[in-house]
Scaffold this motif. Sequence first.
Motif, PDB file in Angstrom:
ATOM      1  N   HIS A 111      39.072  38.917  40.748  1.00  0.00           N
ATOM      2  CA  HIS A 111      39.716  39.983  41.513  1.00  0.00           C
ATOM      3  C   HIS A 111      40.057  41.193  40.640  1.00  0.00           C
ATOM      4  O   HIS A 111      40.387  42.248  41.150  1.00  0.00           O
ATOM      5  CB  HIS A 111      41.012  39.429  42.117  1.00  0.00           C
ATOM      6  CG  HIS A 111      42.014  39.047  41.072  1.00  0.00           C
ATOM      7  ND1 HIS A 111      41.865  37.907  40.285  1.00  0.00           N
ATOM      8  CD2 HIS A 111      43.129  39.655  40.623  1.00  0.00           C
ATOM      9  CE1 HIS A 111      42.861  37.842  39.430  1.00  0.00           C
ATOM     10  NE2 HIS A 111      43.644  38.882  39.617  1.00  0.00           N
ATOM     11  N   LYS A 112      40.050  41.046  39.320  1.00  0.00           N
ATOM     12  CA  LYS A 112      40.631  42.064  38.440  1.00  0.00           C
ATOM     13  C   LYS A 112      40.025  43.477  38.563  1.00  0.00           C
ATOM     14  O   LYS A 112      40.764  44.447  38.444  1.00  0.00           O
ATOM     15  CB  LYS A 112      40.627  41.567  36.999  1.00  0.00           C
ATOM     16  CG  LYS A 112      41.650  40.447  36.787  1.00  0.00           C
ATOM     17  CD  LYS A 112      41.927  40.199  35.325  1.00  0.00           C
ATOM     18  CE  LYS A 112      43.123  39.289  35.132  1.00  0.00           C
ATOM     19  NZ  LYS A 112      42.798  37.851  35.345  1.00  0.00           N
ATOM     20  N   SER A 229      48.173  43.161  35.608  1.00  0.00           N
ATOM     21  CA  SER A 229      48.917  42.345  36.568  1.00  0.00           C
ATOM     22  C   SER A 229      50.375  42.829  36.582  1.00  0.00           C
ATOM     23  O   SER A 229      50.674  43.893  36.036  1.00  0.00           O
ATOM     24  CB  SER A 229      48.835  40.866  36.173  1.00  0.00           C
ATOM     25  OG  SER A 229      49.391  40.048  37.190  1.00  0.00           O
ATOM     26  N   GLY A 264      49.621  34.115  37.590  1.00  0.00           N
ATOM     27  CA  GLY A 264      49.864  34.359  36.172  1.00  0.00           C
ATOM     28  C   GLY A 264      50.943  35.427  36.158  1.00  0.00           C
ATOM     29  O   GLY A 264      52.133  35.140  36.072  1.00  0.00           O
ATOM     30  N   GLY A 265      50.527  36.680  36.320  1.00  0.00           N
ATOM     31  CA  GLY A 265      51.481  37.768  36.558  1.00  0.00           C
ATOM     32  C   GLY A 265      51.717  37.959  38.047  1.00  0.00           C
ATOM     33  O   GLY A 265      52.681  38.582  38.460  1.00  0.00           O
ATOM     34  N   GLY A 266      50.816  37.415  38.852  1.00  0.00           N
ATOM     35  CA  GLY A 266      51.013  37.393  40.304  1.00  0.00           C
ATOM     36  C   GLY A 266      50.141  38.314  41.139  1.00  0.00           C
ATOM     37  O   GLY A 266      50.335  38.398  42.349  1.00  0.00           O
ATOM     38  N   SER A 267      49.139  38.986  40.543  1.00  0.00           N
ATOM     39  CA  SER A 267      48.466  40.042  41.309  1.00  0.00           C
ATOM     40  C   SER A 267      47.489  39.542  42.370  1.00  0.00           C
ATOM     41  O   SER A 267      47.443  40.092  43.468  1.00  0.00           O
ATOM     42  CB  SER A 267      47.769  41.029  40.369  1.00  0.00           C
ATOM     43  OG  SER A 267      46.651  40.440  39.739  1.00  0.00           O
ATOM     44  N   ASN A 268      46.707  38.494  42.062  1.00  0.00           N
ATOM     45  CA  ASN A 268      45.723  38.094  43.082  1.00  0.00           C
ATOM     46  C   ASN A 268      46.409  37.414  44.262  1.00  0.00           C
ATOM     47  O   ASN A 268      46.049  37.646  45.420  1.00  0.00           O
ATOM     48  CB  ASN A 268      44.601  37.229  42.478  1.00  0.00           C
ATOM     49  CG  ASN A 268      44.914  35.739  42.448  1.00  0.00           C
ATOM     50  OD1 ASN A 268      44.703  35.020  43.417  1.00  0.00           O
ATOM     51  ND2 ASN A 268      45.458  35.264  41.329  1.00  0.00           N
ATOM     52  N   SER A 414      40.462  33.210  43.179  1.00  0.00           N
ATOM     53  CA  SER A 414      40.522  34.450  42.390  1.00  0.00           C
ATOM     54  C   SER A 414      39.303  34.719  41.524  1.00  0.00           C
ATOM     55  O   SER A 414      39.035  35.864  41.176  1.00  0.00           O
ATOM     56  CB  SER A 414      41.780  34.430  41.523  1.00  0.00           C
ATOM     57  OG  SER A 414      41.867  33.228  40.786  1.00  0.00           O
TER      58      SER A 414
HETATM   59  C1  LIG Z   1      43.710  36.873  35.435  1.00  0.00           C
HETATM   60  C2  LIG Z   1      43.409  35.864  36.429  1.00  0.00           C
HETATM   61  C3  LIG Z   1      44.429  35.208  37.160  1.00  0.00           C
HETATM   62  C4  LIG Z   1      45.892  35.453  36.931  1.00  0.00           C
HETATM   63  O1  LIG Z   1      46.307  36.762  37.155  1.00  0.00           O
HETATM   64  P1  LIG Z   1      47.174  37.190  38.416  1.00  0.00           P
HETATM   65  O2  LIG Z   1      47.609  38.582  38.098  1.00  0.00           O
HETATM   66  O3  LIG Z   1      48.317  36.247  38.542  1.00  0.00           O
HETATM   67  O4  LIG Z   1      46.286  37.140  39.589  1.00  0.00           O
HETATM   68  C5  LIG Z   1      44.053  34.279  38.106  1.00  0.00           C
HETATM   69  N1  LIG Z   1      42.767  33.982  38.333  1.00  0.00           N
HETATM   70  C6  LIG Z   1      41.762  34.589  37.665  1.00  0.00           C
HETATM   71  C7  LIG Z   1      40.350  34.198  37.960  1.00  0.00           C
HETATM   72  C8  LIG Z   1      42.044  35.544  36.694  1.00  0.00           C
HETATM   73  O5  LIG Z   1      41.062  36.142  36.028  1.00  0.00           O
END
Ligand SMILES: *Cc1c(COP(=O)(O)O)cnc(C)c1O
Length: 454
Positions: A111-112, A229, A264-268, A414
């Motif tokens: 998703h990044k 994130s 992780g940081g919560g974005s997805n 994600s």
């Molecule tokens: C970086 C990453 C995450 C964790 O980041 P969030 O900001 O919490 O989404 C989760 N899944 C994948 C595949 C990632 O690359």
Amino acid sequence: MKQSKYILDEKRMPTSWYNVLPDLPEPLPPPLHPGTKQPLGPEDLAPLFPMELIKQEMSTERYIEIPEELQDIFKLWRPTTLYRAHRLEKALDTPAKIYYKYEGTSPPGSHKPNTAVAQAYYNKKEGIKRITTETGAGQWGSALSFAGALFGLEIKVYMVKVSFYQKPYRKIMMQTWGGTCIPSPSMETNIGRKMLAEDPDCPGSLGLAISEAVEEAVSRDDTHYSLGSVLNHVLLHQTIIGQEAKVMMEDIGDYPDVIVGCVGGGSNAAGLYLPFLKDKLDGTHPDLRIVNVEPASCPTLTKGLYAYDYGDEAGMTPLLKMFTLGHEFMPPPVHAGGLRYHGMAPIITHLHKLGLVEAVAVHQLGTFEAGLTFARNEGIICAPETDHAVRVTIDEALKSKETGEAKTILCGLSGHGHVDMAAYDAYLSGQLEDYEYPVEKIKASLEHLPLNGK
Ligand SMILES: *Cc1c(COP(=O)(O)O)cnc(C)c1O
């Protein structure tokens, strides 16, 4: 005939991002200046970010238009597919309906780039030539390098030293897209030199790499910093995922009872669930459950403290009110997956505090077991991070089997795990073990919070 794959026409891709801030029942506590400890103004962030992103960070507009040039780029991989996991449902013998929204089809495989490309766009428009950032396992560095290539920006990535040597493929992806990737700590910054003088073999950490990237960005006028994130504008950009999912579920005539995402940081996860949370807040779907899944080895939401903390090791970033394990938190090396950041997005923190979302911590052996079940039924080999969401999705489906209630579950997938096969190898060859971060160690790390943990 059963339908497995739902594809949204490009013409129906969302044209704005959804900003949850105006819909929150209570306002988010403001970020504080790291020096004065007073609330930040937009000008305090200007050395790091373009003004358009700073405005988005603090905006109270419910919908923020996605510039057309960006929409055109998103079409390289968006809209992403929504799947119905018929084969997994059958394997679990569950009455639950499982849907998953798959972000692994973007060029970097997660998703990044949804935010990387948006951030590169606004930096380019403001005349910035270079962007620095940090990366742990390398996913964010590769997403930003991809974005830099699209806009002719120089991308410099400080990669946590242990990962730099253990995981060369993400680095090569960054280089392929024209980015520069160096191991952190490095000799290029004061904080890096200081760490190396103290310990030449320092393995590095995400917090330290952030300090290096921030130090370089503030020291040069042509350079900004970018974070993948945690911040409000990052979650905002990811809401394109949930908005697409919502339109697609409406087309199907279904609505989730439970949404599951890994954090992780919560974005997805937030990107997927915030557009649905709006329905919970306005009373249309008051019973919607939202589950954030984190690793037991980095239990930010389930064992962290709700306090102001720095985003980096050196204490150079603004203070954010978040669930935190302390900015000096050192993730254990036994843990293979990502999701190892000490803090949590202020928006998710706030929603959890208000009881609007749930959190659960899972052990890594169970996540890989779930990842194998998923791969052997649905085919996709998920990123180890994603397997956390898959674990809880399977658990929810099994609960549904026990109660006999045919729940509808929506899972955020994600990214794919093709560049993380070494982690699967470690699991398959029995080298991984479960690890719970010890409470005493969390306590010790939390003793060094700014504002005494307020
Ligand atoms: C970086 C990453 C995450 C964790 O980041 P969030 O900001 O919490 O989404 C989760 N899944 C994948 C595949 C990632 O690359």
